[in-house]
Design a protein around this motif. Structure first.
Motif, PDB file in Angstrom:
ATOM      1  N   SER A  70     -34.945 -33.640-112.589  1.00 28.73           N
ATOM      2  CA  SER A  70     -35.937 -32.847-113.316  1.00 28.73           C
ATOM      3  C   SER A  70     -35.261 -31.901-114.301  1.00 28.73           C
ATOM      4  O   SER A  70     -35.701 -31.760-115.450  1.00 28.73           O
ATOM      5  CB  SER A  70     -36.808 -32.046-112.344  1.00 28.73           C
TER       6      SER A  70
ATOM      7  N   GLU B  66     -33.874 -33.955-117.163  1.00 21.19           N
ATOM      8  CA  GLU B  66     -34.970 -34.403-118.025  1.00 21.19           C
ATOM      9  C   GLU B  66     -35.387 -33.283-118.987  1.00 21.19           C
ATOM     10  O   GLU B  66     -35.641 -33.530-120.173  1.00 21.19           O
ATOM     11  CB  GLU B  66     -36.159 -34.836-117.171  1.00 21.19           C
ATOM     12  N   CYS B  67     -35.441 -32.058-118.485  1.00 19.53           N
ATOM     13  CA  CYS B  67     -35.814 -30.911-119.329  1.00 19.53           C
ATOM     14  C   CYS B  67     -34.738 -30.627-120.373  1.00 19.53           C
ATOM     15  O   CYS B  67     -35.055 -30.292-121.519  1.00 19.53           O
ATOM     16  CB  CYS B  67     -36.081 -29.680-118.464  1.00 19.53           C
TER      17      CYS B  67
ATOM     18  N   SER C 240     -35.185 -33.091-123.049  1.00 20.05           N
ATOM     19  CA  SER C 240     -36.374 -32.744-123.815  1.00 20.05           C
ATOM     20  C   SER C 240     -36.043 -31.679-124.860  1.00 20.05           C
ATOM     21  O   SER C 240     -36.435 -31.788-126.025  1.00 20.05           O
ATOM     22  CB  SER C 240     -37.475 -32.255-122.874  1.00 20.05           C
TER      23      SER C 240
ATOM     24  N   LYS D  94     -41.723 -25.571-116.797  1.00 21.51           N
ATOM     25  CA  LYS D  94     -41.376 -26.873-117.362  1.00 21.51           C
ATOM     26  C   LYS D  94     -40.632 -27.724-116.327  1.00 21.51           C
ATOM     27  O   LYS D  94     -40.929 -28.902-116.148  1.00 21.51           O
ATOM     28  CB  LYS D  94     -40.526 -26.690-118.622  1.00 21.51           C
ATOM     29  N   VAL D  95     -39.678 -27.124-115.627  1.00 20.56           N
ATOM     30  CA  VAL D  95     -38.913 -27.849-114.603  1.00 20.56           C
ATOM     31  C   VAL D  95     -39.829 -28.250-113.449  1.00 20.56           C
ATOM     32  O   VAL D  95     -39.757 -29.380-112.951  1.00 20.56           O
ATOM     33  CB  VAL D  95     -37.701 -27.021-114.104  1.00 20.56           C
TER      34      VAL D  95
ATOM     35  N   LYS E 111     -43.073 -28.794-113.522  1.00 18.76           N
ATOM     36  CA  LYS E 111     -43.953 -29.885-113.949  1.00 18.76           C
ATOM     37  C   LYS E 111     -43.199 -31.209-113.932  1.00 18.76           C
ATOM     38  O   LYS E 111     -43.732 -32.231-113.493  1.00 18.76           O
ATOM     39  CB  LYS E 111     -44.526 -29.598-115.337  1.00 18.76           C
ATOM     40  N   SER E 112     -41.968 -31.178-114.400  1.00 16.34           N
ATOM     41  CA  SER E 112     -41.153 -32.393-114.368  1.00 16.34           C
ATOM     42  C   SER E 112     -40.929 -32.839-112.928  1.00 16.34           C
ATOM     43  O   SER E 112     -41.080 -34.013-112.598  1.00 16.34           O
ATOM     44  CB  SER E 112     -39.814 -32.155-115.067  1.00 16.34           C
TER      45      SER E 112
ATOM     46  N   GLY F 184     -44.040 -34.317-111.529  1.00 15.53           N
ATOM     47  CA  GLY F 184     -44.619 -35.418-112.289  1.00 15.53           C
ATOM     48  C   GLY F 184     -45.887 -35.056-113.033  1.00 15.53           C
ATOM     49  O   GLY F 184     -46.723 -35.915-113.310  1.00 15.53           O
TER      50      GLY F 184
ATOM     51  N   LYS G  84     -47.782 -33.979-116.356  1.00 12.50           N
ATOM     52  CA  LYS G  84     -47.593 -34.081-117.805  1.00 12.50           C
ATOM     53  C   LYS G  84     -47.895 -32.726-118.443  1.00 12.50           C
ATOM     54  O   LYS G  84     -48.934 -32.128-118.197  1.00 12.50           O
ATOM     55  CB  LYS G  84     -48.516 -35.153-118.377  1.00 12.50           C
ATOM     56  N   SER G  85     -46.979 -32.249-119.277  1.00 14.41           N
ATOM     57  CA  SER G  85     -47.170 -30.991-119.998  1.00 14.41           C
ATOM     58  C   SER G  85     -48.032 -31.213-121.226  1.00 14.41           C
ATOM     59  O   SER G  85     -48.065 -32.313-121.785  1.00 14.41           O
ATOM     60  CB  SER G  85     -45.821 -30.420-120.440  1.00 14.41           C
TER      61      SER G  85
END
Length: 186
Positions: free
Chosen positions: A17, A20-21, A24, A104-105, A107-108, A111, A113-114
């Protein structure tokens, strides 16, 4: 509490996660022209690349058998709280950025969606209880024609909303009164 057999899986999920951020933010930086927004993205990325981040969260999971979401929340809330107690106003303001990064982390991790401004392709009025930096960084603001500046009143049972909007979301600039517009979530 989590079962001790789940620790490694939970840590992998947390690390994925965070990674992934970071990716992003790197993608956003590559698409930005505005230097101030690039600096904000760099700050957020720097926070996520801090050596202590993954180590502290991993140790918390291993020692206390807590799930990843709780460990993420604990880590970022502590950092934000520390910054908010600073005598330096700049650092105090960064505490809200830390909470935004945490969200943000999380939500990742979960799972979820932001909200992504890049999905807006028509002229729109941005309506939110809070417009966080991560929302602003998510896309092109050229389609956003107004931001709620005062008196947001949503009537879900009637499917409408009443509010004032301005170009910059403040009450100091010229405002437009919007009375009972169609509310999509209603």
């Amino acid at each position: 509490k989590i079962d001790s057999t789940c620790i490694d899986d939970e840590i992998v999920k947390v690390n994925n996660s965070i990674d992934e951020c970071i990716k992003s933010y790197e993608n956003i930086i590559n698409s930005l022209v505005d230097e101030d927004l690039k600096q904000l993205c760099d700050f957020n990325k720097m926070v996520l690349k801090a050596k202590s981040l993954k180590i502290d969260i991993e140790n918390n999971i291993r020692e206390n058998l807590i799930n990843g979401a709780y460990a993420i929340t604990s880590y970022f809330n502590k950092k934000a709280d520390d910054l908010s107690k600073s005598d330096n106003n700049y650092l105090k303001e960064r505490s809200t950025d830390i909470i935004d990064i945490k969200n943000k982390v999380l939500k990742s991790f979960m799972g979820i969606k932001s909200f992504d401004l890049s999905e807006i392709k028509d002229d729109s009025i941005l309506v939110a209880h809070e417009i966080t930096p991560n929302i602003l960084l998510s896309g092109d603001l050229s389609y956003v024609k107004g931001i709620i500046s005062k008196n947001l009143n949503i009537e879900p049972s009637y499917g409408n909303a009443t509010f004032y909007i301005s170009d910059d979301g403040t009450t100091t600039s010229e405002q437009l009164y919007v009375f009972r517009c169609y509310y999509i979530g209603g």
